[in-house]
Motif scaffolding. Structure first.
Motif: not given
Length: 303
Positions: A19-41
């Protein structure tokens, strides 16, 4: 499929991802979508799911009556309107509580046995299901096994908890402004997402009260790039759900400089082609007849 994937990412257990490894761009894209879902956005999620030009086309396809994306990405999306209709009735809390009391209240042993049996049946069904890749099969089997274990341990037969859950869902459903196909259509793409977001929040809160933390799972998402070839990437995602560490391999594609789930792009590309074809047929049907001066054919009724 994109929303379903992010709500139900699962797969076979493998070595952990740092978890300490910075995410590569494709992973970061999925994480951004997951975060929007978690925020009900849900609007934010939808905008991150497809390129801006395609997003605008999807809005137009909704207006024209050819699309209900991204609501169609929801698990059991075909049950959304029936569920809202049931919860929006004035007597919904009383009637649903009575139904619960007749079927489930205090039946903890029966509920555990049913959860175990349904899990076993689901696994056997998937083992013999045609058309799944080995990765998909493992994905769905692990998901069913995890949810079966959760259901066996959750207090699903608790009457007081059920009363609280039913009341919360009925209150949230009562604030949704649509209840059938016509009112859903009239709400528009972004309008419907704005209205359903509080209901999704309430639904996730109910699941959390039974020990299934969807938001926690979404926010724990991490991953690594397994392969990167031009505009195509394969990532391994891992997160925590109901006490299990689960993983899945997901392909992504780069379009207009940004990364998106390959399956979402394929599905929405196909949807937009169908919408364009339907509009062309409608326009053709309303062209004036050169002989009579009237319409050659009446426009086809929309489903």
């Amino acid at each position: 499929m994109g929303l379903l994937l992010l709500l139900a990412v699962a797969g076979c257990r493998r070595d952990g991802i740092d978890p300490a490894t910075p995410p590569a761009e494709p992973v970061a894209a999925v994480q951004a979508m997951a975060e929007r879902l978690a925020a009900d956005d849900l609007i934010g999620y939808a905008k991150l799911s497809v390129p801006p030009a395609q997003y605008a086309q999807l809005q137009q396809a909704w207006t024209q009556g050819h699309s209900h994306w991204p609501l169609t990405d929801l698990p059991l999306h075909d049950q959304l309107l029936p569920m809202l209709q049931s919860l929006q009735r004035p007597d919904a809390p009383t009637q649903l509580q009575r139904s619960f009391d007749r079927q489930l209240a205090g039946q903890s042993s029966a509920v555990r046995q049913a959860a175990q049996s349904m899990g076993a049946f689901g696994v056997q069904y998937l083992r013999h299901q045609q058309g799944l890749t080995p990765s998909q099969q493992t994905h769905y089997i692990q998901l069913i096994e995890s949810l079966s274990r959760w259901a066996q341990a959750a207090p699903l037969s608790d009457r007081a908890r059920a009363r609280s859950s039913i009341a919360a869902l009925a209150t949230a459903a009562g604030k949704v402004g649509f209840h059938d196909e016509d009112s859903l259509q009239a709400a528009g793409m972004e309008g419907s997402l704005q209205q359903v977001a509080p209901f999704l929040h309430a639904f996730k809160a109910v699941l959390a009260s039974y020990g299934l933390g969807v938001d926690e799972a979404l926010r724990s998402l991490r991953g690594e790039v397994l392969s990167l070839q031009g505009d195509n990437a394969l990532v391994r995602l891992q997160y925590e759900l109901a006490g299990d560490t689960l993983t899945v391999q997901v392909p992504l594609s780069r379009r207009d400089g940004h990364w998106y789930l390959t399956r979402t792009l394929a599905d929405t590309d196909a949807l937009l082609r169908r919408a364009a074809s339907a509009e062309a047929e409608s326009a053709k049907a309303t062209v004036p007849d050169p002989v009579t001066g009237g319409d050659a054919l009446p426009p086809p009724a929309k489903p």
